[in-house]
Design a protein around this motif. Structure first.
Motif, PDB file in Angstrom:
ATOM      1  N   TYR A   1      33.654  42.402  47.753  1.00 10.69           N
ATOM      2  CA  TYR A   1      34.155  42.247  49.313  1.00 10.69           C
ATOM      3  C   TYR A   1      33.169  41.701  50.026  1.00 10.69           C
ATOM      4  O   TYR A   1      31.922  41.546  49.674  1.00 10.69           O
ATOM      5  N   GLU A   2      33.951  41.312  51.260  1.00 14.23           N
ATOM      6  CA  GLU A   2      32.622  40.684  52.136  1.00 14.23           C
ATOM      7  C   GLU A   2      32.830  41.688  53.444  1.00 14.23           C
ATOM      8  O   GLU A   2      33.031  42.161  54.376  1.00 14.23           O
ATOM      9  N   LYS A   3      31.200  42.342  53.599  1.00 14.79           N
ATOM     10  CA  LYS A   3      30.984  43.434  53.938  1.00 14.79           C
ATOM     11  C   LYS A   3      30.723  43.454  55.743  1.00 14.79           C
ATOM     12  O   LYS A   3      30.782  43.927  56.601  1.00 14.79           O
ATOM     13  N   GLN A   4      29.762  41.911  56.364  1.00 12.72           N
ATOM     14  CA  GLN A   4      30.367  41.420  57.477  1.00 12.72           C
ATOM     15  C   GLN A   4      31.607  41.003  57.836  1.00 12.72           C
ATOM     16  O   GLN A   4      31.726  41.902  58.736  1.00 12.72           O
ATOM     17  N   LEU A   5      32.717  41.105  57.501  1.00 12.75           N
ATOM     18  CA  LEU A   5      34.516  41.510  57.948  1.00 12.75           C
ATOM     19  C   LEU A   5      34.765  42.377  58.030  1.00 12.75           C
ATOM     20  O   LEU A   5      35.305  42.672  59.187  1.00 12.75           O
ATOM     21  N   ALA A   6      33.980  43.632  56.684  1.00 13.28           N
ATOM     22  CA  ALA A   6      34.868  45.156  56.829  1.00 13.28           C
ATOM     23  C   ALA A   6      33.476  45.970  58.651  1.00 13.28           C
ATOM     24  O   ALA A   6      34.481  45.669  59.279  1.00 13.28           O
ATOM     25  N   SER A   7      32.663  45.003  58.190  1.00 11.42           N
ATOM     26  CA  SER A   7      31.825  45.174  60.052  1.00 11.42           C
ATOM     27  C   SER A   7      32.495  44.420  61.096  1.00 11.42           C
ATOM     28  O   SER A   7      32.737  45.287  61.789  1.00 11.42           O
TER      29      SER A   7
ATOM     30  N   ARG B   1      38.775  41.630  52.524  1.00 10.75           N
ATOM     31  CA  ARG B   1      39.104  41.375  51.006  1.00 10.75           C
ATOM     32  C   ARG B   1      38.371  41.867  49.873  1.00 10.75           C
ATOM     33  O   ARG B   1      37.740  40.738  48.851  1.00 10.75           O
ATOM     34  N   ALA B   2      38.473  43.213  49.737  1.00  6.67           N
ATOM     35  CA  ALA B   2      38.322  43.515  48.796  1.00  6.67           C
ATOM     36  C   ALA B   2      39.322  43.292  47.234  1.00  6.67           C
ATOM     37  O   ALA B   2      40.554  42.865  47.440  1.00  6.67           O
ATOM     38  N   GLU B   3      38.661  42.726  46.313  1.00  9.73           N
ATOM     39  CA  GLU B   3      39.539  42.648  45.357  1.00  9.73           C
ATOM     40  C   GLU B   3      38.527  42.699  44.098  1.00  9.73           C
ATOM     41  O   GLU B   3      37.670  42.871  43.653  1.00  9.73           O
ATOM     42  N   ILE B   4      39.277  43.320  42.972  1.00 12.25           N
ATOM     43  CA  ILE B   4      38.676  42.961  41.489  1.00 12.25           C
ATOM     44  C   ILE B   4      39.140  42.219  41.015  1.00 12.25           C
ATOM     45  O   ILE B   4      40.741  41.631  41.149  1.00 12.25           O
ATOM     46  N   LYS B   5      38.574  41.598  39.794  1.00  6.20           N
ATOM     47  CA  LYS B   5      39.446  40.874  38.963  1.00  6.20           C
ATOM     48  C   LYS B   5      38.230  40.845  37.430  1.00  6.20           C
ATOM     49  O   LYS B   5      37.244  41.832  38.054  1.00  6.20           O
ATOM     50  N   LEU B   6      39.341  41.576  36.478  1.00 10.21           N
ATOM     51  CA  LEU B   6      38.342  41.192  34.597  1.00 10.21           C
ATOM     52  C   LEU B   6      37.560  39.727  34.489  1.00 10.21           C
ATOM     53  O   LEU B   6      37.802  38.849  33.889  1.00 10.21           O
ATOM     54  N   ILE B   7      36.955  40.125  34.046  1.00  8.30           N
ATOM     55  CA  ILE B   7      35.698  38.708  33.216  1.00  8.30           C
ATOM     56  C   ILE B   7      35.011  39.531  31.666  1.00  8.30           C
ATOM     57  O   ILE B   7      34.799  39.984  31.973  1.00  8.30           O
ATOM     58  N   ASP B   8      34.273  37.879  31.312  1.00  6.35           N
ATOM     59  CA  ASP B   8      34.074  38.100  30.018  1.00  6.35           C
ATOM     60  C   ASP B   8      34.947  38.377  29.023  1.00  6.35           C
ATOM     61  O   ASP B   8      34.721  39.728  28.781  1.00  6.35           O
ATOM     62  N   PHE B   9      35.379  36.857  28.337  1.00  4.71           N
ATOM     63  CA  PHE B   9      36.952  37.977  26.610  1.00  4.71           C
ATOM     64  C   PHE B   9      35.964  37.034  25.824  1.00  4.71           C
ATOM     65  O   PHE B   9      36.729  36.551  24.992  1.00  4.71           O
ATOM     66  N   ALA B  10      34.454  37.079  25.071  1.00  7.47           N
ATOM     67  CA  ALA B  10      34.644  36.618  23.989  1.00  7.47           C
ATOM     68  C   ALA B  10      34.744  38.531  23.485  1.00  7.47           C
ATOM     69  O   ALA B  10      33.964  37.902  22.302  1.00  7.47           O
ATOM     70  N   HIS B  11      35.224  39.213  23.713  1.00 13.22           N
ATOM     71  CA  HIS B  11      35.628  39.849  22.595  1.00 13.22           C
ATOM     72  C   HIS B  11      36.557  40.658  22.485  1.00 13.22           C
ATOM     73  O   HIS B  11      36.935  41.867  22.914  1.00 13.22           O
ATOM     74  N   VAL B  12      37.392  40.025  23.060  1.00 14.01           N
ATOM     75  CA  VAL B  12      38.842  40.575  23.193  1.00 14.01           C
ATOM     76  C   VAL B  12      39.448  40.294  21.586  1.00 14.01           C
ATOM     77  O   VAL B  12      39.422  39.386  20.973  1.00 14.01           O
ATOM     78  N   ASP B  13      40.339  41.575  21.044  1.00 15.03           N
ATOM     79  CA  ASP B  13      41.543  41.741  19.740  1.00 15.03           C
ATOM     80  C   ASP B  13      43.053  41.479  20.191  1.00 15.03           C
ATOM     81  O   ASP B  13      42.546  41.873  21.578  1.00 15.03           O
ATOM     82  N   GLU B  14      43.229  40.769  19.219  1.00 11.93           N
ATOM     83  CA  GLU B  14      45.058  41.877  19.395  1.00 11.93           C
ATOM     84  C   GLU B  14      45.085  42.977  19.410  1.00 11.93           C
ATOM     85  O   GLU B  14      45.179  44.039  18.292  1.00 11.93           O
TER      86      GLU B  14
END
Lengths: 304, 304
Positions: free
Chosen positions: A228-234, A240-253
């Motif tokens: 998120y952007e602390k400057q905007l919050a203040s 613009r708080a958001e989450i994403k998932l990252i790093d998928f080198a170890h994904v199984d079915e």
């Protein structure tokens, strides 16, 4: 045209002759394919995921957009190398505050090699993964004083206790965090960053619901990237708080089973964040300083 | 006065010179204290739990009542031995159908000895625990024909695949299960045993909610004991479907963190049962034979 990203807090980093990711000005993030099985596994995941019609649209937003693979000049100057081309998550962000959290008490797939399993199990036990169901893998906090970022080395953040993690999460949403962790964080932005219909907790709940049901993939060693952007919050604007998932080198079915390991970790993180938010809402004076509390109300009524 | 229980499907069993639990006619279950640390850990848990005012009343019903410890003549005739005195869960049940399911992809505490961890990890990987988040540890199915019970040996049920577990769960609630697993179980009692406001799924949801929040205990190697009376179900009466948690020799303090390992396993089991129930409700002809379906409706409208 390609340059080293400024806001990467975990993973292999470019610079000093090391191979690392690059970004361009058009919002692309170039991640060098790791030479071993990991590179091909991550390409395979992004390819499968981007084509998978069983993934609901509202869940897709939690994953970086995948643009394919491309040969580009490597960051270490060793010539053309194959890179994953992904969405640059920090595009348009000026001074994002970021936490990367590797989810799951187990970071290894049952199908991995014995050597790899032994290595991961050791790390899961030495870090906070086994106890908390997740471990911090990197962070940077924007501080409004001199725009200084705090960026502990990877090792120092991975083995935090429950109390320490709670303190870091509070600092993440506090206005009084400077170049060191504040022992009495004011949690000034907890309600606008963690709370509300577009806050991080609400996004984690969306993910949690999907994980209670989905049997498509099992995500090992995947991280939640919170920003998120602390400057905007203040300034009382949408942070613009958001989450994403990252790093998928170890994904199984998934093979007909939910990802109970990832789900358990998400639920543990949800519990930590809920408690901070509850303390902020129920006990404002106890949890936050008066000044911070004032800002908190201003923010609540601010223009987004 | 004390005798060997008739409906125990997992754990150490009395008979043939083996030390096992006993029951009396007043609804008490005497469980011999294991000589090693496990015995004292289980007493410590029951003592702590029975005194813990933070445990909600509606959650207490999922745990056997604890009456203390008592010296009684051991089942193997070796003299007076210390026993846990617990509620006899099968008191008043005539021909209960039972499944015991050990919850969690990890059955070991981080505080256990290296030898014990290695032993458990091996078993978790060889059984279905790691993949499914739980493993079947025992079962008996009442069959209305000749009152025959099916009771596979422990080993044969621990390593089932996702498809096999689904088949066993369907057989658990089917009228056409005989002395063997039926490959086309009719799921005649799915809606009254798994479904409804007092059904097993509803009870699992209550447990799940508590586990999303409670940081009092971490339950390793604890089982869910599911039970109902098929004879009552087939007569359209209340089948007395209920779950209890059993076996607390490996419980740790929660120390501010939820039990993400147990919670993940419960969520995985919930998913399996939900799918069976959904198939029964949405696709009656596909999921159940016509005859069974008829029974199913009769049961739904029956007198409880």
């Amino acid at each position: 045209m390609l340059k080293v990203p400024q806001n990467q807090v975990a993973g292999h980093q470019a610079g000093g002759g090391n191979l690392g990711p690059l970004v361009d000005d058009s919002g692309h993030f170039y991640k060098p394919l790791q030479g071993d099985e990991r590179g091909s596994k991550e390409v395979a995941f992004y390819t499968s995921f981007s084509l998978n019609t069983k993934v609901p649209d509202e869940i897709r937003k939690f994953f970086p957009i995948f643009y394919g693979t491309q040969l580009v000049e490597a960051s270490d100057g060793s010539g053309l190398k194959s890179h994953l081309v992904l969405e640059d998550l920090t595009l348009g962000h000026v001074n994002p505050s970021i936490m990367d959290i590797k989810i799951g008490s187990r970071t290894w797939s049952p199908q991995a090699s014995e050597d790899y399993i032994a290595k991961c199990l050791k790390k899961d036990r030495e870090s906070s993964s086994l106890l908390l169901g997740f471990r911090l893998s990197g962070l940077q906090f924007y501080t409004n004083k001199e725009a200084v970022f705090r960026k502990p080395t990877k090792k120092s953040v991975q083995s935090l206790s429950a109390e320490e993690i709670k303190l870091v999460l509070k600092n993440f949403v506090s206005s009084n965090t400077s170049t060191e962790l504040e022992s009495k964080p004011d949690c000034a932005f907890a309600s606008v960053v963690f709370g509300g219909p577009n806050g991080i907790l609400s996004q984690l709940f969306e993910l949690k619901s999907w994980f209670e049901d989905q049997t498509l993939y099992h995500f090992y060693s995947v991280s939640v990237h919170m920003m998120y952007e602390k400057q905007l919050a203040s300034e009382g604007r949408n942070p613009r708080a958001e989450i994403k998932l990252i790093d998928f080198a170890h994904v199984d079915e998934g093979r007909g089973v939910i990802d109970h390991n990832f789900l358990g970790g998400i639920c543990s993180l949800v519990k930590f964040i809920s408690e901070i938010l509850r303390a902020t809402d129920d006990c404002p004076i106890k949890a936050c300083s008066k000044d911070a509390q004032k800002k908190h109300y201003i923010t609540d009524n601010g223009i987004n």
